[in-house]
Design an enzyme around this catalytic site. Structure first.
Site, PDB file in Angstrom:
ATOM      1  CG  ASN A  42      -0.447  -0.335   2.245  1.00 47.59           C
ATOM      2  OD1 ASN A  42       0.112  -0.647   2.547  1.00 47.59           O
ATOM      3  ND2 ASN A  42      -0.630   0.466   3.833  1.00 47.59           N
ATOM      4  CB  ILE A  43       1.870   3.406  -2.113  1.00 42.39           C
ATOM      5  CG1 ILE A  43       2.765   2.877  -2.458  1.00 42.39           C
ATOM      6  CG2 ILE A  43       2.564   5.280  -2.024  1.00 42.39           C
ATOM      7  CD1 ILE A  43       3.680   2.693  -3.695  1.00 42.39           C
ATOM      8  CD  GLU A  44      -1.633   5.261   4.857  1.00 42.40           C
ATOM      9  OE1 GLU A  44      -2.149   3.697   4.989  1.00 42.40           O
ATOM     10  OE2 GLU A  44      -0.732   6.334   4.983  1.00 42.40           O
ATOM     11  CB  CYS A  53      -5.088  -1.618  -1.610  1.00 39.64           C
ATOM     12  SG  CYS A  53      -6.469  -0.068  -0.909  1.00 39.64           S
ATOM     13  CD  GLU A  55      -5.040  -6.106  -1.988  1.00 38.33           C
ATOM     14  OE1 GLU A  55      -5.859  -6.828  -0.752  1.00 38.33           O
ATOM     15  OE2 GLU A  55      -4.798  -4.610  -1.003  1.00 38.33           O
ATOM     16  CB  CYS A  86     -10.917  -2.880   0.778  1.00 38.14           C
ATOM     17  SG  CYS A  86     -10.337  -2.169  -1.319  1.00 38.14           S
ATOM     18  CB  CYS A  89      -8.606  -4.693  -3.531  1.00 31.76           C
ATOM     19  SG  CYS A  89      -7.570  -3.457  -3.321  1.00 31.76           S
TER      20      CYS A  89
END
Length: 131
Positions: A42-44, A53, A55, A86, A89
């Site tokens: 995941n990359i915020e 996310c 995935e 989620c 995804c």
């Protein structure tokens, strides 16, 4: 197939997550029918809804490597055993999974439970099925 290699790819990806806001690192790894493994984290982003996310990242790597159909998925989160992808995804994955794709739910030590992907997203939006 060796689920340990798939889990390890997801675990390594989780360790590379960029999650300074949620502090909730997640890793995912996909194995294609051809046996290739593609992982992502995941990359915020400071504009919180603009992150993505693990995935999604893994799917992007798979597509950039030439695509394929996903036969297995492993997902791991540092703070939640047996994390489930989620809803968004699940829909993204549904575009690429085989009919018998398996989803491996992991904790930081390895695979805890394996379920058919179709059971966690049985009625995906599918343009082909609606024609």
């Amino acid at each position: 197939m060796d689920t340990e290699a798939l889990f390890q790819a997801a675990r390594i990806a989780m360790d590379r997550a960029y999650a300074p806001y949620s502090r909730f690192p997640v890793g995912a790894a996909l194995r294609t029918e051809a046996g290739a493994i593609h992982a992502g984290c995941n990359i915020e982003n400071a504009s919180y809804p603009e992150g993505w996310c693990a995935e999604t990242t893994a799917l992007g790597h798979m597509i950039m490597a030439g695509g394929g159909k996903v036969a297995e998925i492993a997902v791991v989160a540092e703070k939640m055993p047996k994390i489930m992808p989620c809803g968004g995804c699940r829909q993204r994955l549904a575009e690429f999974v085989t009919a018998d794709a398996r989803l491996h739910l992991c904790d930081i030590g390895g695979v805890v439970e394996t379920v058919p992907f179709a059971t966690v997203f049985p009625r995906a939006f599918d343009l082909e099925a609606n024609r």
